[in-house]
Design a protein around this motif. Structure first.
Motif, PDB file in Angstrom:
ATOM      1  N   LEU A  56       0.885  -1.288  -0.039  1.00 21.24           N
ATOM      2  CA  LEU A  56       0.150   0.031   0.111  1.00 21.24           C
ATOM      3  C   LEU A  56       1.021   1.311  -0.014  1.00 21.24           C
ATOM      4  CD1 LEU A  56      -3.059  -1.200   2.530  1.00 21.24           C
ATOM      5  CD2 LEU A  56      -2.908  -0.939   0.070  1.00 21.24           C
ATOM      6  N   TYR A 112      -7.140   6.896  -5.368  1.00 18.64           N
ATOM      7  CA  TYR A 112      -6.307   5.731  -5.085  1.00 18.64           C
ATOM      8  C   TYR A 112      -7.255   4.688  -4.689  1.00 18.64           C
ATOM      9  CZ  TYR A 112      -2.902   2.775  -2.808  1.00 18.64           C
ATOM     10  OH  TYR A 112      -2.195   1.607  -2.322  1.00 18.64           O
ATOM     11  N   TRP A 113      -8.305   5.007  -3.876  1.00 17.25           N
ATOM     12  CA  TRP A 113      -8.801   3.719  -3.677  1.00 17.25           C
ATOM     13  C   TRP A 113      -9.724   3.076  -4.674  1.00 17.25           C
ATOM     14  CZ3 TRP A 113     -10.405   0.449  -0.192  1.00 17.25           C
ATOM     15  CH2 TRP A 113     -11.748  -0.161  -0.248  1.00 17.25           C
ATOM     16  N   HIS A 114     -10.096   3.880  -5.700  1.00 15.52           N
ATOM     17  CA  HIS A 114     -10.753   3.108  -6.678  1.00 15.52           C
ATOM     18  C   HIS A 114      -9.877   2.575  -7.580  1.00 15.52           C
ATOM     19  CE1 HIS A 114     -14.418   5.364  -6.235  1.00 15.52           C
ATOM     20  NE2 HIS A 114     -14.094   6.457  -6.480  1.00 15.52           N
ATOM     21  N   TYR A 115      -8.507   2.787  -7.504  1.00 14.42           N
ATOM     22  CA  TYR A 115      -7.591   2.198  -8.579  1.00 14.42           C
ATOM     23  C   TYR A 115      -7.291   0.902  -7.701  1.00 14.42           C
ATOM     24  CZ  TYR A 115      -2.750   1.171 -10.149  1.00 14.42           C
ATOM     25  OH  TYR A 115      -1.833   0.345 -10.822  1.00 14.42           O
ATOM     26  N   LEU A 116      -7.093   0.967  -6.529  1.00 13.29           N
ATOM     27  CA  LEU A 116      -6.686  -0.385  -5.497  1.00 13.29           C
ATOM     28  C   LEU A 116      -7.909  -1.394  -5.569  1.00 13.29           C
ATOM     29  CD1 LEU A 116      -4.452  -1.240  -3.792  1.00 13.29           C
ATOM     30  CD2 LEU A 116      -5.747  -0.282  -1.781  1.00 13.29           C
ATOM     31  N   LYS A 117      -9.247  -0.907  -5.416  1.00  9.18           N
ATOM     32  CA  LYS A 117     -10.457  -1.667  -5.783  1.00  9.18           C
ATOM     33  C   LYS A 117     -10.463  -2.353  -7.035  1.00  9.18           C
ATOM     34  CE  LYS A 117     -14.375   0.321  -5.685  1.00  9.18           C
ATOM     35  NZ  LYS A 117     -15.429   1.054  -5.179  1.00  9.18           N
ATOM     36  N   ALA A 118     -10.110  -1.726  -8.197  1.00 10.58           N
ATOM     37  CA  ALA A 118     -10.248  -2.239  -9.476  1.00 10.58           C
ATOM     38  C   ALA A 118      -9.257  -3.303  -9.796  1.00 10.58           C
ATOM     39  CB  ALA A 118     -10.006  -1.190 -10.556  1.00 10.58           C
ATOM     40  N   VAL A 158      -7.685  -5.108  -6.935  1.00  9.88           N
ATOM     41  CA  VAL A 158      -7.998  -6.510  -6.164  1.00  9.88           C
ATOM     42  C   VAL A 158      -9.254  -7.126  -6.516  1.00  9.88           C
ATOM     43  CG1 VAL A 158      -8.595  -6.963  -3.787  1.00  9.88           C
ATOM     44  CG2 VAL A 158      -7.019  -5.151  -4.311  1.00  9.88           C
ATOM     45  N   LEU A 159     -10.373  -6.417  -7.052  1.00  4.98           N
ATOM     46  CA  LEU A 159     -11.431  -7.076  -7.412  1.00  4.98           C
ATOM     47  C   LEU A 159     -11.459  -7.573  -8.773  1.00  4.98           C
ATOM     48  CD1 LEU A 159     -14.107  -4.788  -5.599  1.00  4.98           C
ATOM     49  CD2 LEU A 159     -13.152  -6.818  -4.775  1.00  4.98           C
ATOM     50  N   HIS A 160     -10.934  -7.044  -9.758  1.00  4.58           N
ATOM     51  CA  HIS A 160     -10.938  -7.234 -11.034  1.00  4.58           C
ATOM     52  C   HIS A 160      -9.645  -7.367 -11.718  1.00  4.58           C
ATOM     53  CE1 HIS A 160     -15.083  -6.520 -10.536  1.00  4.58           C
ATOM     54  NE2 HIS A 160     -14.964  -4.888 -10.286  1.00  4.58           N
ATOM     55  N   TRP A 161      -8.605  -7.379 -11.162  1.00  3.11           N
ATOM     56  CA  TRP A 161      -6.978  -7.105 -11.521  1.00  3.11           C
ATOM     57  C   TRP A 161      -7.320  -6.451 -13.096  1.00  3.11           C
ATOM     58  CZ3 TRP A 161      -3.023  -8.515  -9.462  1.00  3.11           C
ATOM     59  CH2 TRP A 161      -1.841  -8.826 -10.176  1.00  3.11           C
TER      60      TRP A 161
END
Length: 309
Positions: free
Chosen positions: A17, A66-72, A74-77
């Protein structure tokens, strides 16, 4: 061992992170507006810039971006798309296999030649062979990688005509031998010196005197006792080199026209393609963390005295 692996994986989370957040901030916040930078010296179209920033979410607060980028991831590669609309993952699928083959060639050359030279130098400490190895490794370390690459390319490909001066489009194993040699040359020099130092230290150990006093054959004393107990610093260096060589081959890939990770990142920096830079660096961080974990686990395999709880 399982508890240790779980603990190490948890420790990697804040490292991942922190690293990715820092890179994301460096790419998107410090250079200014990445969309306006696409126009270069020309006046930017304010309507297009505003629409593109809204589409990519660049007007949101940094932590939200950054949160949207990290979520994309982790969840969808999903590493996003470039400013030209091409998925970053498509560029990764082209670049990473090439750099992986190049790094494999470089690491194989590093292991075979580096350990052999270090073992020869350590067993012949203070003799002619030891001095020759030390001089060769010092010479290699002193030559910049771009100079070494040009020398090897000119000598092997142009003067001797043994291979093509640049890598072919398919980046076959044969065409990667010359850039792999250049990329692994400095690593060979460092590994040879580390191996020599470790061999010299372990030759004074009590277990070496015991093995020799028992009348064991010389080759068994060297391979089973001396070399195995000297592998921990060697494995550490090789393990970190694999992660480093994957992304640190910008100069080598540029000289030999290798379209790998280093080439892609350098090109993305020139074109101000932030999503590409962040995406590639994110994967490189994961590779480096995985290599570090594998190296730590190999310690227990090489030295029975090491136990993880």
């Amino acid at each position: 061992m399982g508890r240790y692996v779980a603990r190490r994986l948890l420790q990697m989370i804040p490292v991942f992170l922190g690293t990715t957040m820092f890179i994301y901030y460096m790419v998107y916040k410090l250079p200014g507006d990445p969309i306006s930078a696409l126009y270069g010296d020309k006046a930017a179209d304010k309507v297009f810039v505003h629409a593109k920033r809204q589409e990519l979410g660049l007007d949101d607060p940094f932590l939200v971006q950054y949160w949207h980028y990290l979520k994309a991831i982790v969840l969808h590669w999903d590493f996003g798309v470039t400013f030209s609309g091409r998925p970053v993952w498509e560029e990764m699928k082209q670049a990473f296999p090439v750099s992986l083959r190049l790094a494999t060639v470089a690491v194989a050359f590093e292991i075979v030649v580096g350990i052999s030279l270090g073992l020869l130098s350590g067993l012949r400490r203070g003799k002619f062979a030891d001095r020759i190895v030390l001089i060769i490794t010092l010479l290699i370390i002193s030559i910049p990688i771009f100079v070494l690459g040009q020398i090897v390319q000119w000598t092997v490909a142009i003067q001797w005509d043994l291979t093509k001066p640049t890598v072919d489009d398919e980046a076959s194993w044969g065409s990667l031998l010359m850039p792999g040699f250049v990329l692994g040359a400095i690593a060979v020099a460092f590994l040879a010196r580390v191996t020599r130092t470790t061999i010299v230290e372990n030759m004074r150990a009590d277990y070496m005197r015991t093995a020799t006093a028992k009348g064991l054959p010389r080759h068994r004393v060297v391979t089973v006792h001396l070399l195995r107990n000297s592998l921990i610093p060697i494995v550490t260096l090789v393990g970190t080199d694999l992660g480093t060589l994957m992304g640190g081959a910008i100069v080598t890939e540029g000289i030999f026209n290798v379209h790998g990770v280093g080439y892609a990142v350098f090109r993305a920096v020139q074109l101000n393609e932030g999503p590409t830079v962040v995406g590639f660096v994110t994967v490189l961080v994961l590779i480096f963390l995985a290599c570090s974990l594998i190296v730590d686990l190999l310690y227990a395999v090489l030295d029975p005295r090491i136990r993880y709880v």
